[in-house]
Scaffold this motif. Structure first.
Motif, PDB file in Angstrom:
ATOM      1  N   ASP A   1       0.838  -1.198   0.000  1.00  0.00           N
ATOM      2  CA  ASP A   1       0.000   0.000   0.000  1.00  0.00           C
ATOM      3  C   ASP A   1       0.876   1.253   0.000  1.00  0.00           C
ATOM      4  O   ASP A   1       2.059   1.219   0.311  1.00  0.00           O
ATOM      5  CB  ASP A   1      -0.978  -0.008   1.179  1.00  0.00           C
ATOM      6  CG  ASP A   1      -0.300   0.163   2.515  1.00  0.00           C
ATOM      7  OD1 ASP A   1       0.894  -0.167   2.620  1.00  0.00           O
ATOM      8  OD2 ASP A   1      -0.971   0.614   3.447  1.00  0.00           O
TER       9      ASP A   1
ATOM     10  N   ASN B   1       2.290   0.183   4.943  1.00  0.00           N
ATOM     11  CA  ASN B   1       1.805  -0.518   6.124  1.00  0.00           C
ATOM     12  C   ASN B   1       1.721  -2.024   5.939  1.00  0.00           C
ATOM     13  O   ASN B   1       1.899  -2.780   6.875  1.00  0.00           O
ATOM     14  CB  ASN B   1       0.418  -0.006   6.532  1.00  0.00           C
ATOM     15  CG  ASN B   1       0.486   1.380   7.106  1.00  0.00           C
ATOM     16  OD1 ASN B   1       1.393   1.722   7.843  1.00  0.00           O
ATOM     17  ND2 ASN B   1      -0.483   2.207   6.732  1.00  0.00           N
ATOM     18  N   ILE B   2       1.399  -2.466   4.728  1.00  0.00           N
ATOM     19  CA  ILE B   2       1.205  -3.894   4.484  1.00  0.00           C
ATOM     20  C   ILE B   2       1.806  -4.256   3.127  1.00  0.00           C
ATOM     21  O   ILE B   2       1.711  -3.487   2.173  1.00  0.00           O
ATOM     22  CB  ILE B   2      -0.300  -4.277   4.563  1.00  0.00           C
ATOM     23  CG1 ILE B   2      -0.478  -5.779   4.534  1.00  0.00           C
ATOM     24  CG2 ILE B   2      -1.111  -3.576   3.510  1.00  0.00           C
ATOM     25  CD1 ILE B   2      -1.859  -6.239   4.957  1.00  0.00           C
TER      26      ILE B   2
ATOM     27  N   GLU C   1       3.317  -9.143   5.185  1.00  0.00           N
ATOM     28  CA  GLU C   1       3.966  -8.410   6.258  1.00  0.00           C
ATOM     29  C   GLU C   1       3.209  -7.115   6.535  1.00  0.00           C
ATOM     30  O   GLU C   1       2.848  -6.401   5.612  1.00  0.00           O
ATOM     31  CB  GLU C   1       5.412  -8.083   5.871  1.00  0.00           C
ATOM     32  CG  GLU C   1       6.192  -9.321   5.492  1.00  0.00           C
ATOM     33  CD  GLU C   1       7.593  -9.035   4.991  1.00  0.00           C
ATOM     34  OE1 GLU C   1       8.014  -7.856   4.983  1.00  0.00           O
ATOM     35  OE2 GLU C   1       8.273  -9.992   4.611  1.00  0.00           O
ATOM     36  N   THR C   2       2.988  -6.833   7.810  1.00  0.00           N
ATOM     37  CA  THR C   2       2.306  -5.601   8.187  1.00  0.00           C
ATOM     38  C   THR C   2       3.003  -4.959   9.382  1.00  0.00           C
ATOM     39  O   THR C   2       3.446  -5.652  10.296  1.00  0.00           O
ATOM     40  CB  THR C   2       0.812  -5.851   8.502  1.00  0.00           C
ATOM     41  OG1 THR C   2       0.191  -4.608   8.774  1.00  0.00           O
ATOM     42  CG2 THR C   2       0.612  -6.779   9.663  1.00  0.00           C
ATOM     43  N   TYR C   3       3.091  -3.643   9.344  1.00  0.00           N
ATOM     44  CA  TYR C   3       3.701  -2.896  10.439  1.00  0.00           C
ATOM     45  C   TYR C   3       2.705  -2.771  11.585  1.00  0.00           C
ATOM     46  O   TYR C   3       1.593  -2.300  11.394  1.00  0.00           O
ATOM     47  CB  TYR C   3       4.127  -1.499   9.974  1.00  0.00           C
ATOM     48  CG  TYR C   3       5.490  -1.475   9.335  1.00  0.00           C
ATOM     49  CD1 TYR C   3       6.602  -1.133  10.085  1.00  0.00           C
ATOM     50  CD2 TYR C   3       5.673  -1.810   8.004  1.00  0.00           C
ATOM     51  CE1 TYR C   3       7.864  -1.106   9.517  1.00  0.00           C
ATOM     52  CE2 TYR C   3       6.920  -1.792   7.427  1.00  0.00           C
ATOM     53  CZ  TYR C   3       8.013  -1.434   8.196  1.00  0.00           C
ATOM     54  OH  TYR C   3       9.267  -1.424   7.635  1.00  0.00           O
TER      55      TYR C   3
END
Length: 178
Positions: A90, A94-95, A140-142
């Motif tokens: 994005d 974030n992801i 993966e996401t923050y």
């Protein structure tokens, strides 16, 4: 002041050269309980351009095989190195969906080095050095500016083994960016 107070501020993410420590656990197979088929991995990541990164890791995997009424454990200690590419992400960073290519080298121990079972049967498989490669797909996401959660699926093809050549797995992990 008005502009600053109405604008959201985000920390810089995915800076080239930024390093992270990653730890993950997972299942090698869904047929048995977690304690029979699992892996643990710890590694270091180094960010490259556009969210891509290098991954250097060590892994321990444990898998039990059944023979008559006996359980034969197979343990693998391996080192992995590879590169992960961003497939989708994005705009706010974030992801991400990443795909990695990895090289694998390690050592495999069958039945803790014992080749005889209590009933007198002899295990034909031998302890050996293994090598190969694989693919890793991770979402993966923050969770914060320094913490990343990842869900991953990977498969490895290894040679030098007398057990299984293809080894799929799925797991979950955390990465701390420093």
């Amino acid at each position: 002041m008005l502009i600053v107070s109405t604008t959201d501020l985000y920390a810089q993410r995915l800076i080239k050269g930024q390093k992270g420590f990653e730890a993950s656990i997972g299942l090698i197979s869904d047929k048995k309980p977690l304690h029979d088929f699992f892996y643990m991995q710890a590694g270091m990541t180094i960010n490259g351009k556009n969210g891509n990164y290098q991954l250097w890791a060590v892994e321990y995997s444990h898998k039990n095989h059944e023979f008559e009424n006996y359980t034969i454990p197979v343990e693998t200690y391996s080192a992995e190195g590879g590169y992960s590419f961003v497939l989708l992400g994005d705009w706010a960073k974030n992801i991400f969906l990443n795909m990695g290519i990895i090289a694998v080298a390690g050592y495999e121990i069958i039945n803790q080095g014992e080749n005889a079972l209590p009933n007198g049967a002899v295990i034909q498989n031998k302890d050996s050095f293994i090598y190969g490669g694989g693919l890793r797909l991770s979402l993966e996401t923050y969770l914060g500016d320094h913490l990343v959660m990842l869900i991953q699926g990977k498969t490895k093809a290894v040679w030098g083994t007398s057990v299984e050549r293809f080894r799929p797995s799925a797991g979950i992990g955390l990465r701390y960016i420093f």
